[in-house]
Design an enzyme around this catalytic site. Structure first.
Site, PDB file in Angstrom:
ATOM      1  N   HIS A  35       0.843  -1.220   0.000  1.00  0.00           N
ATOM      2  CA  HIS A  35       0.000   0.000   0.000  1.00  0.00           C
ATOM      3  C   HIS A  35       0.869   1.258   0.000  1.00  0.00           C
ATOM      4  O   HIS A  35       0.436   2.304   0.474  1.00  0.00           O
ATOM      5  CB  HIS A  35      -0.942   0.023   1.206  1.00  0.00           C
ATOM      6  CG  HIS A  35      -1.646  -1.272   1.439  1.00  0.00           C
ATOM      7  ND1 HIS A  35      -2.836  -1.605   0.849  1.00  0.00           N
ATOM      8  CD2 HIS A  35      -1.294  -2.357   2.184  1.00  0.00           C
ATOM      9  CE1 HIS A  35      -3.199  -2.816   1.224  1.00  0.00           C
ATOM     10  NE2 HIS A  35      -2.285  -3.300   2.039  1.00  0.00           N
ATOM     11  N   SER A  70      14.759  21.250 -17.267  1.00  0.00           N
ATOM     12  CA  SER A  70      13.564  22.045 -17.516  1.00  0.00           C
ATOM     13  C   SER A  70      13.976  23.332 -18.200  1.00  0.00           C
ATOM     14  O   SER A  70      15.045  23.873 -17.942  1.00  0.00           O
ATOM     15  CB  SER A  70      12.874  22.347 -16.184  1.00  0.00           C
ATOM     16  OG  SER A  70      12.057  23.502 -16.319  1.00  0.00           O
ATOM     17  N   LYS A  93      16.105  21.496 -12.153  1.00  0.00           N
ATOM     18  CA  LYS A  93      15.421  20.231 -12.399  1.00  0.00           C
ATOM     19  C   LYS A  93      16.277  19.210 -13.143  1.00  0.00           C
ATOM     20  O   LYS A  93      17.022  19.551 -14.053  1.00  0.00           O
ATOM     21  CB  LYS A  93      14.151  20.454 -13.234  1.00  0.00           C
ATOM     22  CG  LYS A  93      13.057  21.208 -12.522  1.00  0.00           C
ATOM     23  CD  LYS A  93      12.443  20.452 -11.346  1.00  0.00           C
ATOM     24  CE  LYS A  93      11.599  19.280 -11.761  1.00  0.00           C
ATOM     25  NZ  LYS A  93      10.394  19.700 -12.485  1.00  0.00           N
ATOM     26  N   GLU A 148       9.619   7.938 -17.435  1.00  0.00           N
ATOM     27  CA  GLU A 148       8.275   8.512 -17.599  1.00  0.00           C
ATOM     28  C   GLU A 148       7.712   8.205 -18.983  1.00  0.00           C
ATOM     29  O   GLU A 148       6.548   7.822 -19.140  1.00  0.00           O
ATOM     30  CB  GLU A 148       8.317  10.033 -17.399  1.00  0.00           C
ATOM     31  CG  GLU A 148       8.539  10.453 -15.961  1.00  0.00           C
ATOM     32  CD  GLU A 148       8.700  11.962 -15.854  1.00  0.00           C
ATOM     33  OE1 GLU A 148       7.684  12.663 -15.893  1.00  0.00           O
ATOM     34  OE2 GLU A 148       9.844  12.430 -15.749  1.00  0.00           O
TER      35      GLU A 148
END
Ligand code: ARG
Length: 472
Positions: free
Chosen positions: A170, A291, A297, A304
């Site tokens: 979980h 970025s 970043k 992804e």
């Protein structure tokens, strides 16, 4: 026999469309574009020629064409391969697909021998054969890549057999595990994926040629001979089925969707682990991008995107299932729609696996962050309960006692391992000094040394097993 046609009798070669004698008006440009497949199926050119050469060899052996015709076909095809490889081949939309483009060029080059190639054959069994030949080779590449990825994961796992991290259920801290054990979970998944590839390959590797348009052919063909020449294990046993079903491509897409699903799960973890809030790992810069606005970043773009690309692969599976479900026997033009999704599935899986082999091998592990996280969340609570059970308590009672201990620790803002022996004895008198070894992260993982457990020694054995399997 190959030179008995003069160019102006050579109607086939002069017509814009190969089948057009029957038609009184041409199709519109839009319909031409709508029905043509050459823009994407030219990718099958090499297997198309391979299939044609095997068919021609069989026709010659059976005396259906002459040896001279066979030699002319071979000569013409050699030249065509050269033209395709050098980029000199002219692909014409007017000629609809890869099969007619190559056949037209063959006729240009060798005359009537080229026109005899299609004896006892149809584009329907031809295209089914092409796809199977092409997919078989891709399956072999993908299987190798899966082994490569398993090897990379097992290597990192072996090096991290002692690296402790929190295991989650979980997404809550559950019990300590080793990072090696966690990575080997993926090695297992990709191992089953490789098994599925091998299994799908058996059903891909059957020969449709000889089915002709749908009913077989009246020529005395030898299908076993063609199967042997093309390396097929078997011959499709029913001509209607051979030209029409694409179940082999569908099950490949299903197996590919599972590969991407496993990749996607791993990607999700990589993204999570690389988040500064978690900080378990770092990925090499070459798999990340920055970025355009936020200079600090470093984004895990590759995992992804892999997670995102899983969607298109799953989509291709559904598209193929839907393509097939309404089709009556035998061949229908619907089947031309099988290719782009299948090609994209193969390209996506191949590229993804190729990148992941490299990326997985270079995962930078941050053991301190993993350890610190494992020390939070009472990861060894189950070990305390197990300890009490080994001293005679029923498990449910032990569970209850430990739940109290955890609540008290939460109130005192400490871990179970921080409690003194006297504190612990207050929960149950059977608790002795050996409890502190049990409550350590090392003690917890080492205790799970059975097959499939997370103990470092076991992880090393399993990693070696995977490495031995993929090096075979
Ligand atoms: N381009 C077609 C396909 O991909 C080849 C078979 C065409 N057969 C036909 N009868 N039109 O399926």
């Amino acid at each position: 026999m190959s030179n008995d046609a003069t160019p102006n009798q050579n109607q086939f070669a002069n017509k814009a469309q190969a089948w057009s004698a029957r038609f009184s008006e041409p199709v519109s440009d839009l319909v031409k574009r709508y029905t043509a497949s050459v823009d994407f199926d030219k990718r099958l050119a090499h297997v198309d020629i391979q299939g044609s050469l095997a068919h021609a060899a069989m026709l010659a052996t059976q005396g259906i064409i002459t040896e001279d015709d066979h030699a002319a076909i071979q000569r013409g095809m050699t030249q065509i391969v050269g033209e395709i490889d050098s980029g000199a081949f002219t692909w014409l939309l007017d000629l609809e697909d890869v099969h007619l483009n190559i056949e037209k060029r063959l006729v240009e080059l060798v005359g009537d021998a080229g026109k005899r190639l299609h004896t006892g054959r149809s584009r329907n069994d031809q295209v089914a054969t092409d796809i199977r030949l092409w997919l078989r080779a891709e399956i072999d590449v993908i299987t190798e890549l899966l082994h490569g990825l398993r090897g990379a994961l097992a290597t990192v796992a072996h090096a991290n057999a002692d690296t402790i991290m929190p295991g989650f259920t979980h997404l809550q801290v559950a019990q300590p595990v080793t990072f090696g054990h966690h990575l080997l979970a993926y090695a297992e998944m990709f191992g089953r994926d490789a098994e599925r590839m091998v299994d799908v390959r058996r059903r891909v590797n059957r020969l449709p040629l000889g089915a002709a348009a749908l009913a077989g052919t009246s020529f005395p063909i030898d299908r076993e001979h063609v199967a042997h020449l093309l390396g097929f294990d078997e011959v499709c046993r029913n001509s209607l089925d051979a030209v029409s079903d694409r179940d082999f491509a569908i099950e490949f897409c299903a197996a590919a969707a599972l590969i991407m699903t496993h990749i996607s799960r791993l990607s999700e973890e990589l993204v999570l682990w690389m988040s500064p809030r978690v900080g378990f790992i770092d990925l090499a810069d070459r798999f990340c991008t920055g970025s355009s606005i936020m200079p600090q970043k470093k984004n895990p773009d590759v995992p992804e995107l892999a997670r995102g690309k899983t969607g298109r692969v799953n989509g291709h599976l559904v598209a193929l299932l839907t393509l097939m479900k309404g089709q009556p026997l035998a061949y229908n033009k619907d089947n031309q729609e099988d290719k782009e999704g299948l090609f994209d599935t193969v390209d996506t899986v191949r590229d993804t696996l190729t990148i992941f082999v490299d990326m997985a091998a270079g995962i930078k592990v941050k053991p301190e962050a993993m350890r610190a996280a494992a020390l939070q969340g009472f990861a060894t609570a189950t070990d305390l309960a197990d300890y009490l059970v080994k001293r005679g308590l029923p498990f449910r009672d032990a569970h209850e006692i430990v739940a109290h201990a955890v609540r008290d620790c939460e109130a005192r803002n400490c871990d179970l391992a921080d409690l003194s022996l006297d504190d612990l004895k207050a929960y149950h008198p059977s608790i002795e000094a050996d409890i502190h070894q049990v409550l350590t992260l090392e003690g917890s993982v080492a205790a799970r040394s059975h097959i499939g457990g997370t103990a470092p020694d076991r992880v090393r054995v399993e990693a070696e097993r995977v490495l031995a399997a993929v090096r075979r």
